[in-house]
Design an enzyme around this catalytic site. Sequence first.
Site, short mmCIF file in Angstrom:
data_model
loop_
_atom_site.label_atom_id
_atom_site.label_comp_id
_atom_site.label_asym_id
_atom_site.label_seq_id
_atom_site.Cartn_x
_atom_site.Cartn_y
_atom_site.Cartn_z
N GLY A 1 0.77 -1.24 0.11
CA GLY A 1 -0.05 -0.27 0.16
C GLY A 1 0.88 1.37 0.09
N GLU B 1 5.56 -7.90 5.02
CA GLU B 1 4.26 -7.77 5.48
C GLU B 1 4.20 -8.77 6.70
OE1 GLU B 1 1.31 -8.82 1.63
OE2 GLU B 1 1.72 -10.52 2.68
N SER C 1 -0.61 -6.01 -5.31
CA SER C 1 -0.14 -7.15 -5.95
C SER C 1 0.24 -8.23 -5.21
CB SER C 1 1.06 -6.33 -6.47
OG SER C 1 1.41 -4.92 -6.99
N1 ATP Z 1 1.41 8.77 -6.44
C1 ATP Z 1 0.15 8.39 -6.01
N2 ATP Z 1 -0.58 9.57 -6.23
C2 ATP Z 1 -1.86 9.05 -5.88
N3 ATP Z 1 -2.32 7.95 -5.30
C3 ATP Z 1 -1.41 7.17 -5.02
C4 ATP Z 1 -0.03 7.16 -5.48
N4 ATP Z 1 0.57 6.17 -5.07
C5 ATP Z 1 -0.01 5.11 -4.41
N5 ATP Z 1 -1.51 5.82 -4.51
C6 ATP Z 1 -2.73 5.07 -3.85
O1 ATP Z 1 -2.33 3.99 -3.23
C7 ATP Z 1 -2.84 2.88 -3.36
C8 ATP Z 1 -2.14 1.94 -3.09
O2 ATP Z 1 -0.79 1.90 -4.18
P1 ATP Z 1 0.13 0.49 -4.80
O3 ATP Z 1 -1.11 -0.14 -5.33
O4 ATP Z 1 0.97 1.30 -5.69
O5 ATP Z 1 0.79 -0.06 -3.46
P2 ATP Z 1 2.12 -1.10 -3.34
O6 ATP Z 1 3.12 -0.37 -2.54
O7 ATP Z 1 2.09 -1.47 -4.87
O8 ATP Z 1 1.33 -2.17 -2.70
P3 ATP Z 1 1.33 -3.89 -2.85
O9 ATP Z 1 2.72 -4.29 -2.06
O10 ATP Z 1 0.31 -4.32 -1.84
O11 ATP Z 1 1.27 -4.15 -4.21
C9 ATP Z 1 -3.11 3.12 -5.03
O12 ATP Z 1 -4.13 2.14 -5.07
C10 ATP Z 1 -3.47 4.51 -5.00
O13 ATP Z 1 -4.71 4.71 -4.64
MG MG Z 2 1.55 -3.26 -5.84
#
Ligand code: ATP
Ligand code: MG
Length: 1053
Positions: free
Chosen positions: A127, A409, A180
């Site tokens: 997240g 996690e 993911s």
């Molecule tokens: N630069 C940004 N601008 C606006 N919203 C963002 C941005 N980065 C992340 N978010 C918000 O945060 C949410 C989670 O981000 P993301 O899916 O990239 O997390 P992640 O680090 O890939 O997590 P995971 O490890 O669970 O895959 C996105 O769906 C979006 O709503």
């Molecule tokens: Mg991700």
Amino acid sequence: LCLSVSLSPAVGSDGVRVMMESALTARDRVGVQDFVLLENHTSEVAFIENLRKRFKENLIYTYIGSVLVSVNPYKDLEIYTKQHMERYRGVNFYEVSPHIYAVSDNAYRSMRTERRDQCMLISGESGAGKTEASKKVLQYYAVTCPASEQVQTVKDRLLQSNPVLEAFGNAKTLRNDNSSRFGKYMDIQFDFRGAPVGGHILNYLLEKSRVVHQSHGERNFHIFYQLIEGGEEDLLRRLGLERNTQQYQYLVKGNCPKVSSINDRSDWKLVRKALSVIGFSDDDVEELLNIIASVLHLGNVQFGGEDSGNAYITTDTQIKYLARLLGVDGSVLKEALTHKKITAKGEELMSPLNQEQASSARDALSKAIYGRTFTWLVNKINDSLAFKDDSFSSKNASVIGLLDIYGFEVFQNNSFEQFCINYCNEKLQQLFIELTLKSEQEEYEAEGITWEPVQYFNNKIICDLVEEKFKGIISILDEECLRPGDASDITFLEKLEDTVGGHVHFLSHKLADGKTRKVMGRDEFRLLHYAGEVNYSVNGFLDKNNDLLFRNLKEVMCMSENKILTQCFDREELTDRKRPETTATQFKNSLAKLMEILMSKEPSYVRCIKPNDAKQAGRFDEVLIRHQVKYLGLMENLRVRRAGFAYRRRYEVFLQRYKSLCPDTWPNWDGRLVDGVSTLVKHLGYKPEEYKLGRSKIFIRFPKTLFATEDALEVRKHSLEKSFHFVCLCKCYVFLVKKEIAQPFVYRSAAILIQAWWRGILARRRAQRRREAADTIRRFIKGFMYRHQPRCPENEYFLDYVRYSFLMKLHRNLPKTVLDKSWPTPPPALIETSEHLRKLCMQNMVWKYCKTISPEWKHQLEQKMVASEIFKDKKDNYPQSVPKLFVGTRLNGEDINPKVLQALGTEKMKYGVPVTKYDRKGYKARARQMLLTGSSVFIVEDTKLKQRIDYSALKGISVSSLSDGMFVLHVPCEDNKQKGDVVLQSDHVIETLTKVAICADKINSININQGSIKFTVSQGKEGIIDFTSGSELLIAKAKNGHLSVTAPRLNSR
Ligand SMILES: Nc1ncnc2c1ncn2[C@@H]1O[C@H](COP(=O)(O)OP(=O)(O)OP(=O)(O)O)[C@@H](O)[C@H]1O
Ligand SMILES: [Mg+2]
């Protein structure tokens, strides 16, 4: 007149630079844009305060040197427009405010100018914004890189691969609505013009368990909901699905069918479109959806139990749909779901499953189908992204890799999946430590500045705990999975306690103190990760690591008419007797490969931080952030970066900016740059301990020194403006009075005169720079032409450069272990030196390795050497014995009858092993023990020493070349006491015979026979053992009176 000349020449027309420095002056409000400029760089409070100030102003990006820290804003910021992209294109990293585009552009330019492959490592917890960041990078390249029509298709496909992979590999979790559930590494390939021309994706460990089960508040993979909510009526009818997610057992476990931030119906449309952009035909899509629908139907297959306990299927409609969608025979599928095929005495039998077993076989099938389809999907996308231009091979392409892999996690209940994910993060942290420290050190070296060592926590100890051969957690898990008998999750935990119980980063309920026990279950072990403590429940570890799918279910899938499944389930798998690698080992190996890939590239880092757990904009949860800052190692990163000097700039940039602060350097400095900078800083009163001058850069130790200089510049700018105007006015006035020209005309000509004068200065400066650049290029070309001549003025510059770059390359790519034989190719002039260095390096590594070997390990290696001399390439089961450690003895005091021990008297037992002895005549098998002492071999039956063979009397030992454990000890036939040769069998034949060979000093007396072994029965009579290879081990007396041994073939020759 005043307006037209009001810009100070120090700032020039470079508006971008003005922007960045004005951010510096606003530092009280918005914090510093690079953490290295924090005065108190060791204070975590100051660090977080700086993050908070910036976050409040919607400034989500901050640097630590070249590392980008990004805080998830949880709202759309207007900072990703095309104008923003343009602003960052081709601009120096430091001159604009921090942004993911700046890092992307920097990587792109390094790739183009230095022709070195790049990678961007995006890390952070679930997240934190990793996937979003990787998408921004991709979009940046898609918009800013040059493109032709063909390239446009590649760009579209690269962009469209995201929604497809996310539909099949992402899900709503408690931490993230679009989490993911697989790791992804994507290479973007660029041609010589810098245009993206292809891509390749590697995927890591999909969380398959989610297909059949979701925790409360979580969902299955998005695609299931998208299909049900968005699929056209017609399509759903064909697939036998209803538009109601509540109907499907695999979708109701988490009790969370709808998520406010997700619109499954519109996402469905996006995915369908993306699939066709990537090049999926209608048939491909149809087959793919058939599979997705069949997983849902499989989930609804229910079992009833007969009185006998055997399971039967109660839901026949599902079978009907499954048969059609998977293209298999319904009754065969039905039988395979309720039975297990076993082989007894060479015959295949169907054994019925009970209700519980049948459910787990069904779930295993669903997971296998989904998991393999996902891998197929990635391969299919890779085909579509593959480089198609024949005139230019992908080997010539430069590459930028993007790594977006699951973050660290910790849940209430952590299982095998979290274990793998957190292990992966340990590996990435390891890489980060190695590479950042290394590059910092390299810069100091290149600039000729002394390196001061920095203390930091090296997490290698934890990586070793998990992955070390023989002793690490994965090895122990594999051993439990592979050993026959009653292995279970609990015996695995016990083995862990025995083997790694003493490790400082390991704890279990049994080993913990009273306080810790209260927060640990009996089935849990705890790892002290670099990022914090995590308790893992061992429940399910063995099953998940084995990842077993019953053979008959595999057979059914191999018969499928679905074109995708025929590629996913290969018939060869059915005939391949070799055990597949366990999940953990596969993961470990794929991570090792990933590390190799990343090591070979120049890394950039994006460290993502999640501001709160509620996914809310504007909320800055300090406790949560402090935790992430800690485990991402950001403070350590900053300490390394600041260990010596906070700020560094190339001489020309520094002088250009601050030259107006010293009369000797203003308006121009004609001498060497380094002297100019030295004069300038002396004039500014820098103390010697505050700065150092390197080869091409100035290093400033404290931010306050830089800020003081910056403030002085602000003041100077104002006074310069005023005096400049005044001088101009005076000159014009004198001019006008002298010439007595009418007013309006006078103003115009005066302005033109000043403009002309100023243009002249600029043009002369530009010409000077051009001359210098031409000189450098000329020297280089001349050097290249004379490169094969002995050293002379024409080539010395070039040769020095070649030498220097070879040595730096060598320095970066030195082999790390004795087994690594790679070595950069030296230029012709350095072949001898290179050879010399290579020898020294190898000697050093060997010396280091030998120094760390423990006496026990040395003893182990010596025995393994003997085994290799005797058996390598000669006996079929030798390769399988290599990874298994030899043990001291397989029989301990309590395994041997006291009477036997008494009978041995003073003879000390060196090794004991249970063996089977075969009678010389009827070949009856009898259990015996074989003991080795200093002088003899003893064969023991229960309480008696049945036979003693002195080593001096042992004529030789025979074994077969196959995988069986039979061996014959040959004794002199004249010896009446011995009654002929002894025929034995050991389950550890390699180990046993190596021990005999060493104890008896008979290394050269072991005969490895093909076909058969002859031995003496008694006084001259002969017995024969025949060896043949077959499917399984069989030892029996044959009709011809020989002992016939059939052994399975383990290795192909
Ligand atoms: N630069 C940004 N601008 C606006 N919203 C963002 C941005 N980065 C992340 N978010 C918000 O945060 C949410 C989670 O981000 P993301 O899916 O990239 O997390 P992640 O680090 O890939 O997590 P995971 O490890 O669970 O895959 C996105 O769906 C979006 O709503
Ligand atoms: Mg991700």
